[in-house]
Design an enzyme around this catalytic site. Structure first.
Site, PDB file in Angstrom:
ATOM      1  N   ASP A  59       0.789  -1.095   0.091  1.00  0.00           N
ATOM      2  CA  ASP A  59       0.117   0.026   0.193  1.00  0.00           C
ATOM      3  C   ASP A  59       0.980   1.152  -0.127  1.00  0.00           C
ATOM      4  O   ASP A  59       1.691   1.604   0.719  1.00  0.00           O
ATOM      5  CB  ASP A  59      -0.906  -0.052   1.166  1.00  0.00           C
ATOM      6  CG  ASP A  59      -1.927   1.018   1.255  1.00  0.00           C
ATOM      7  OD1 ASP A  59      -1.970   1.758   0.041  1.00  0.00           O
ATOM      8  OD2 ASP A  59      -2.404   1.318   2.233  1.00  0.00           O
ATOM      9  N   ASP A 232      -0.357  11.101  -1.590  1.00  0.00           N
ATOM     10  CA  ASP A 232      -0.307   9.551  -2.153  1.00  0.00           C
ATOM     11  C   ASP A 232      -1.571   8.971  -1.564  1.00  0.00           C
ATOM     12  O   ASP A 232      -2.160   9.269  -0.428  1.00  0.00           O
ATOM     13  CB  ASP A 232       0.663   9.220  -1.609  1.00  0.00           C
ATOM     14  CG  ASP A 232       2.046   9.507  -2.299  1.00  0.00           C
ATOM     15  OD1 ASP A 232       1.819  10.206  -3.421  1.00  0.00           O
ATOM     16  OD2 ASP A 232       3.214   9.045  -2.245  1.00  0.00           O
TER      17      ASP A 232
END
Length: 375
Positions: A59, A232
């Site tokens: 992730d 992000d």
């Protein structure tokens, strides 16, 4: 790269203790899994003593690394839940691995001064599609079969929920590659000189697999397209705001080949049924056109059909771009997920505040699992 979708209690982050050469180093890992049907792209690592394998969902949108675990009942004063996974749960047997409340990294993580009498660092965290709470601990972390690192803080998740999961999950936790926190994997690797550059590069292949490099730009070609880095996040699928989603869907439908008809498949919001069952996106690629995303810097991201379509379990073709409006935590934000960036080298250069992508090398480069040094 996958959007989080569980409620987790407990985690483990690790602290690096062994000396590492001060040369420019990097970590490379094989990636497994797929955008669909797995919904996960993950790396296999070894944690604990003795070292046991765990699959960690990669992730780029979160900083914290964790695995599901079982803990003594004294640490879980209510009924705790874990989803079924391929590997045995991590067992927190040695309570000395717990990080105390007054530890500076605990104070940063929970944003609280700490409690001198509390020998545990408990925390709560919200993801886009889930929340987590748990404990911070220290343990060993092994990147490859011949490179063991006594490693940082990670988290032990003992009360976990994964909405929509049926059967056994391929992942046992999350490998958080986001930046901005001292308790994050990247920050800890840099602090101990395992890596010297805050750069991540990855390739996710259409179908399955890929590879990941931490601390090194895997591709420096002039063919790389660069855009400014925003906030992000990590997601399996791509999400568009209401207006962009509507325009894109209308454009796709307007150019769609007549052999496909809209069909209510439970896999996605929008799917089409064909004259026969499909097994690969390449079978339907000729029926769709390439999409283009234009960024403020006039950079253009070409999205071929295989990067916005998927084949459902029923053999239908589905649109892998979803409406952000139906996910309240996303608001009107656009989120480019792993499905759209398949078969590209994607580079996150935090030092330069840039994100880049290149089309070559992803298919031709061979993955490897090493901690390497360029002396």
């Amino acid at each position: 790269m996958a959007a989080r979708s569980a409620s987790v209690t407990g985690f483990v982050l690790l602290l690096l203790l062994l000396p590492v050469p001060s040369s420019s180093s990097h970590v490379k890992l094989n990636l497994r899994g797929s955008v669909y049907p797995d919904g996960y792209i993950y790396a296999t690592m070894k944690i604990g003593e003795p070292a046991l394998e765990y699959n960690l969902d990669v992730d780029t949108g979160s900083t914290l690394t964790w695995v599901q675990c079982s803990v003594p009942k004294t640490l879980c004063n209510r009924q705790c839940h874990t989803w079924r996974q391929q590997h045995p749960l991590y067992h927190l047997v040695n309570l000395k691995k717990l990080v105390p409340s007054m530890d500076p990294l605990c104070v940063e993580l929970v944003r609280h001064p700490g409690n001198p009498s509390d020998k545990r660092c408990g925390y709560n965290l919200d993801y886009v599609f889930e929340s987590t709470e748990g404990y911070l601990i220290r343990d060993k972390f092994t990147f490859s079969s011949n490179e063991e690192i006594e490693f940082f803080y990670r988290r032990c998740g003992y009360n976990n929920y994964q909405p929509g999961l049926h059967g056994t999950s391929p992942v046992d936790g999350v490998l958080g590659l986001g930046r901005g926190s001292s308790v994050g994997l990247i920050s800890q690797l840099m602090k101990e000189n395992v890596i010297t550059k805050d750069v991540i590069s990855h390739c996710i292949r259409v179908g399955a697999g890929g590879f990941l490099s931490i601390g090194e730009n895997m591709h420096s070609s002039v063919d790389t397209t660069w855009v400014d880095m925003g906030s992000d996040d990590g997601a399996t699928y791509t999400y568009f705001d209401a207006e962009s989603y509507k325009m894109t869907v209308n454009a796709v439908k307007a150019s769609l080949h007549g052999s496909l008809v809209e069909f209510g498949d439970p896999a996605m919001h929008l799917c089409w049924k064909g004259p026969h069952i499909y097994r690969s996106v390449y079978e339907v690629k000729p029926l769709f056109k390439t999409l283009s995303l234009v960024f403020p810097q006039q950079a253009t991201l070409e999205i071929p059909p295989e990067n916005y379509l998927m084949i459902s379990r029923l053999g239908n073709v589905c649109f892998a771009i979803l409406p952000a409006a139906e996910y309240h935590s996303l608001g009107d934000n656009n989120l480019i997920g792993a499905v759209t960036m398949q078969d590209r080298i994607v580079i996150y250069d935090t030092e330069a505040r840039k994100i880049g992508w290149a089309h070559d090398l992803c298919r031709t480069s061979e993955p490897e699992s090493v901690i390497g040094s360029r002396l």
